[in-house]
Each structure stands twice: as structure tokens, then as C-alpha cells.
Scaffold this motif. Structure first.
Motif: not given
Length: 118
Positions: A86-90, A94-95, A78-83
Motif C-alpha cells: 500500500m505504501m509503495k503504491a502511494g 489506506m496503509m 503477510t500483514f507487513a507485506n500488504e502494508s
């Protein structure tokens, strides 16, 4: 709501048992079991999240497999997916804060917990 909770609970129980079995199977001085679970869980949550996004998995299966199983198997997934989200959203800053803060403060929290237990 009760059905959703039961799906998450069942998935979580199966994921926790899976984590335990992998950790028991892979022993040694290096934490191979934890590394394996974290990497497999990350691969699995990516696959499942992609299938949900394509509409190939129902919301109920998402609760059972993503929230429940992956959550019980490893919270690292979940931590990796959330990170990654954030990266995908630019949102790279925050990531970086999320990753750095989670690791640094998590290690500090372990130390504080050990000190409290003394």
C-alpha cells in the motif's frame, strides 16, 4: 486446484512447526519467540516476493513458500507485506488505516473474546 491446496497445506504445516520450535527455543518474560518469528517471517516474505517478481520462483513455489510457509510461520509477515505494498503504491492513508485498525481492533477483539469467555 487440489495440487495448489496441498502445496499451501504442506507449506503451512512446515511454517507452523517452525513457529512452534522457535517459540519453544526462545523463552522468557518477553515474547522473544514471537518477535523473532514476526521479523524473520517479514524478511522471508520480502525475499520470496522479490524472487517471484523477478521470475526466479514458480507460482507453485510461491504457494508453498509465501502463502503456505510464511502464512503458517507468521501472519504478521503477510500483514507487513500488504502494508508495504500500500505504501509503495502511494496509498499511505489506506496503509495507516489498515495498520492502525488492525492493531487497535485486534486488541479490542481479544478483550471482547476474553469477556465472552467469562
Amino acid at each position: 486446484m487440489i495440487r495448489n491446496l496441498l502445496l499451501v497445506a504442506l507449506g503451512g504445516a512446515l511454517g507452523s512447526v517452525g513457529r512452534y520450535l522457535v517459540s519453544r527455543w526462545m523463552t522468557g518474560t518477553f515474547p522473544w519467540g514471537t518477535l523473532t518469528v514476526n521479523l524473520l517471517g517479514s524478511l522471508l516474505i520480502g525475499l520470496l516476493t522479490g524472487l517471484v517478481a523477478k521470475g526466479s520462483l514458480s507460482p507453485e513455489m510461491k504457494l508453498l513458500l509465501v502463502t503456505g510457509f510464511c502464512g503458517g510461520f507468521t501472519t504478521f509477515s503477510t500483514f507487513a507485506n500488504e502494508s508495504f505494498s500500500m505504501m509503495k503504491a502511494g496509498d499511505v492513508l489506506m496503509m495507516a488505516l489498515y495498520i492502525g485498525g488492525s492493531v487497535a481492533i485486534g486488541i479490542l477483539a481479544v478483550y471482547v473474546g476474553l469477556q465472552i469467555a467469562r
